[in-house]
Motif scaffolding. Structure first.
Motif, PDB file in Angstrom:
ATOM      1  N   ALA A  75       0.832  -1.204   0.000  1.00  0.00           N
ATOM      2  CA  ALA A  75       0.000   0.000   0.000  1.00  0.00           C
ATOM      3  C   ALA A  75       0.871   1.260   0.000  1.00  0.00           C
ATOM      4  O   ALA A  75       0.582   2.227  -0.732  1.00  0.00           O
ATOM      5  N   GLU A  76       1.951   1.275   0.795  1.00  0.00           N
ATOM      6  CA  GLU A  76       2.849   2.433   0.817  1.00  0.00           C
ATOM      7  C   GLU A  76       3.524   2.635  -0.535  1.00  0.00           C
ATOM      8  O   GLU A  76       3.638   3.769  -1.020  1.00  0.00           O
ATOM      9  N   LEU A  77       3.975   1.552  -1.150  1.00  0.00           N
ATOM     10  CA  LEU A  77       4.620   1.657  -2.458  1.00  0.00           C
ATOM     11  C   LEU A  77       3.634   2.137  -3.518  1.00  0.00           C
ATOM     12  O   LEU A  77       3.984   2.942  -4.387  1.00  0.00           O
ATOM     13  N   ASN A  78       2.405   1.660  -3.447  1.00  0.00           N
ATOM     14  CA  ASN A  78       1.390   2.103  -4.398  1.00  0.00           C
ATOM     15  C   ASN A  78       1.104   3.597  -4.218  1.00  0.00           C
ATOM     16  O   ASN A  78       0.951   4.334  -5.190  1.00  0.00           O
ATOM     17  N   GLU A  79       1.065   4.043  -2.966  1.00  0.00           N
ATOM     18  CA  GLU A  79       0.848   5.460  -2.670  1.00  0.00           C
ATOM     19  C   GLU A  79       1.973   6.312  -3.239  1.00  0.00           C
ATOM     20  O   GLU A  79       1.738   7.361  -3.852  1.00  0.00           O
ATOM     21  N   LYS A  80       3.225   5.870  -3.057  1.00  0.00           N
ATOM     22  CA  LYS A  80       4.378   6.589  -3.602  1.00  0.00           C
ATOM     23  C   LYS A  80       4.329   6.626  -5.129  1.00  0.00           C
ATOM     24  O   LYS A  80       4.637   7.649  -5.747  1.00  0.00           O
ATOM     25  N   ARG A  81       3.955   5.517  -5.726  1.00  0.00           N
ATOM     26  CA  ARG A  81       3.871   5.453  -7.187  1.00  0.00           C
ATOM     27  C   ARG A  81       2.833   6.433  -7.706  1.00  0.00           C
ATOM     28  O   ARG A  81       3.081   7.178  -8.665  1.00  0.00           O
ATOM     29  N   ILE A  82       1.677   6.476  -7.066  1.00  0.00           N
ATOM     30  CA  ILE A  82       0.613   7.401  -7.485  1.00  0.00           C
ATOM     31  C   ILE A  82       1.083   8.844  -7.330  1.00  0.00           C
ATOM     32  O   ILE A  82       0.854   9.689  -8.209  1.00  0.00           O
TER      33      ILE A  82
END
Length: 147
Positions: free
Chosen positions: A69-76
């Motif tokens: 979830a954190e990586l997805n947030e950073k990617r977005i």
């Protein structure tokens, strides 16, 4: 009297032997208790470590989901930043293509700014060399000794 003395001595000896035996038994009992306490501490430490390891294994999927979830947030967030920069560049290029006179004016101003900065730097260097040569040359040294 001698018999009584011998009897008292015998009872004293038996009493000493008994007290030594009792103290030896108490000492052995204390050693056993200490050993048992150490073994219990060791077992509880191992049990606690095993329980923590088991809890970590059980929570591994939770940690993985949190990390994803954190990586997805950073990617977005990174994609949004890239899109913002790209849209700003696109609007600037569109504005530049509609107003070529402003672009030319901007380029001239930037060239003048760069020229001013570099010329100011060179003038400062020249002034420094002049001041150093004026202040740094002793009056008594002849021109022939200088290289």
């Amino acid at each position: 009297m001698r018999l009584q003395y011998m009897a008292n001595r015998q009872t004293e000896k038996v009493r000493n032997d008994n007290s030594e035996a009792i103290s030896l038994i108490q000492y052995e009992r204390e050693l056993l208790l200490q050993n048992a306490a150490e073994k219990m501490k060791e077992r509880t430490g191992k049990a606690i470590a095993e329980a923590k390891a088991e809890a970590e294994r059980a929570n591994e999927d939770v940690h993985l989901r949190k990390l994803k979830a954190e990586l997805n947030e950073k990617r977005i967030r990174n994609i949004a930043a890239i899109n913002a920069v790209a849209s700003h560049i696109a609007s600037s290029l569109y504005s530049a293509s509609n107003n070529p006179k402003q672009v030319l004016t901007f380029i001239v101003y930037m060239a003048l700014l760069a020229t001013g900065v570099y010329s100011a730097r060179e003038i400062a260097r020249l002034c420094r060399l002049i001041i150093e040569s004026t202040l740094g040359r002793p009056k008594l040294i002849r021109a022939t000794t200088r290289k």
